[in-house]
Design a protein around this motif. Structure first.
Motif, short mmCIF file in Angstrom:
data_model
loop_
_atom_site.label_atom_id
_atom_site.label_comp_id
_atom_site.label_asym_id
_atom_site.label_seq_id
_atom_site.Cartn_x
_atom_site.Cartn_y
_atom_site.Cartn_z
N GLY A 305 0.78 -1.23 0.00
CA GLY A 305 0.00 0.00 0.00
C GLY A 305 0.80 1.28 0.00
N ARG A 306 2.07 1.20 -0.42
CA ARG A 306 2.92 2.38 -0.38
C ARG A 306 3.60 2.63 -1.72
N ILE A 307 3.83 3.92 -2.00
CA ILE A 307 4.70 4.30 -3.10
C ILE A 307 6.12 4.22 -2.55
N ASN A 308 6.94 3.41 -3.13
CA ASN A 308 8.28 3.19 -2.58
C ASN A 308 9.34 4.07 -3.21
N LEU A 309 8.94 5.02 -4.03
CA LEU A 309 9.87 6.01 -4.55
C LEU A 309 10.38 6.89 -3.42
N GLN A 310 11.45 7.63 -3.68
CA GLN A 310 11.98 8.52 -2.66
C GLN A 310 11.36 9.90 -2.71
#
Length: 373
Positions: A305-310
């Motif tokens: 459930g997360r955007i793992n970009l920085q």
């Protein structure tokens, strides 16, 4: 790590523990369980400190996923009594003390300041342990963010790693992107960040109701986000940078957002800026202007459930008031980027010959899907 302890576990896999089940700890332990075989993990253990009947469902689902539970010895019977209310009765597999003897690594995701206390009072007594602390645990160990100082981490011989916070990841990602992997860091004359941190996580019961103005903690860098970013840059041999940050709080539970204002020696136009953010595997772009809309994309499509970009550049915000000046807004996918850095650091210790391949083959697809959010 202690050679005897490492050899003992390599034959049939390593045991590791994540301490904490908050917004970083829970998705981290689930992520490691998902990629368990790639890292050569025999057991993934989660330590739960607080006893709360509201967490029974979470503990049940961790059990169903095959994640082992460790609790304080003094609380073992109380946890066992609570777990009798689960659909199938189960008990914690370990006391905390038993787990510490068994594991070769602890990823500490406890609340602010607890990680440093654990380092001093607990981890120091187990010389075989590698321990990681999260961003709030200032100077826990070697400052690390995946994709920034990987080569330096490979040469680090200590057993404590300090995973940078989500906003520090974002600041570093902006610098990394604009300077072609820090190769042209001298092109930045000055850079200013105005962070608006979310007031609370969506699961928190307490939040702020009005915007809250932050105060500086460092006379030159402003808030700890810029100061911590500089600590990591020093591991790359970058000793000075005209960088300053302020951090306020915004009464919304979704994502942090930041305005960046940059003065350059050699200009970068708006189109080039957008291209650089889209091409960097650790950053992305979006045409959403509402924070909730960006958050939902991560909730629908992201790993756990997360955007793992920085960081994610908000394209409609990009301005170029003068040829050598850029102003833009980006959002920070909170928690998602430290999770990948924790996994990368774990891989570096447990699979030193393969960890980069593991991250590229199994984690990068979750980055690529968000090159446009």
């Amino acid at each position: 790590m202690n050679e005897q302890k490492t050899a003992q576990n390599e034959s049939d896999g390593f045991c590791i523990m994540v301490d904490g089940t908050g917004t970083i700890g829970l998705p981290t332990v689930r992520c490691l369980k998902k990629f368990q075989s790639h890292f050569g993990l025999r057991e993934v253990i989660c330590r739960k400190y607080s006893l709360n009947e509201e967490h029974l469902g979470m503990l049940w689902r961790l059990h169903l996923d095959g994640i082992k539970l460790a609790v304080e010895k003094s609380k073992y019977e109380k946890f066992a009594a609570l777990l009798k209310e689960a659909p199938d009765v189960f008990c914690p597999e370990y006391t905390y003390e038993e787990a510490l003897e068994k594991v070769v690594m602890v990823i500490d995701c406890t609340k602010d300041g607890e990680g440093l206390k654990n380092k001093e009072k607990v981890y120091s007594k187990y010389p075989h342990l590698v321990a990681m602390g999260q961003g709030s645990e200032t100077h826990f160990g070697f400052p690390y963010a995946y994709g920034h100082n990987d080569d330096v981490l490979d040469t680090y011989t200590g057993r404590y790693v300090w995973i940078m916070s989500c906003n520090v990841h974002a600041i570093l990602a902006v610098l990394h992107t604009l300077t072609h992997g820090y190769q042209e860091i001298e092109n930045i004359v000055s850079i200013r960040f105005h962070l608006e941190r979310r007031g609370a996580d969506v699961v928190n019961k307490k939040t702020i109701v009005t915007p809250e103005v932050g105060v500086s903690t460092h006379p030159y860098f402003g808030t700890h986000q810029a100061e911590d970013a500089m600590e990591l840059l020093k591991t790359l041999g970058i000793q000075t940078l005209d960088m300053h940050a302020v951090a306020d709080k915004d009464p919304q539970p979704f994502m942090h957002k930041t305005e960046a204002r940059i003065i350059l020696k050699k200009p970068i136009d708006k189109r080039e800026l957008i291209r650089l953010f889209q091409e960097n595997i650790f950053t992305g772009i979006t045409y959403h202007r509402d924070i909730g809309g960006i958050y939902v994309e991560g909730d629908d499509w992201g790993l756990k459930g997360r955007i793992n970009l920085q960081c994610v550049l908000v394209v409609p915000s990009v301005e170029q008031p003068r040829p050598y000046e850029l102003v833009f807004t980006f959002v920070t996918p909170q928690d998602g980027n430290p999770i990948f850095s924790s996994c990368a650091a774990l891989g570096r210790y447990l699979q030193p010959e393969r960890w980069r391949d593991i991250m590229r083959d199994h984690f990068h697809p979750y980055l690529r899907r968000f090159q446009i959010v």
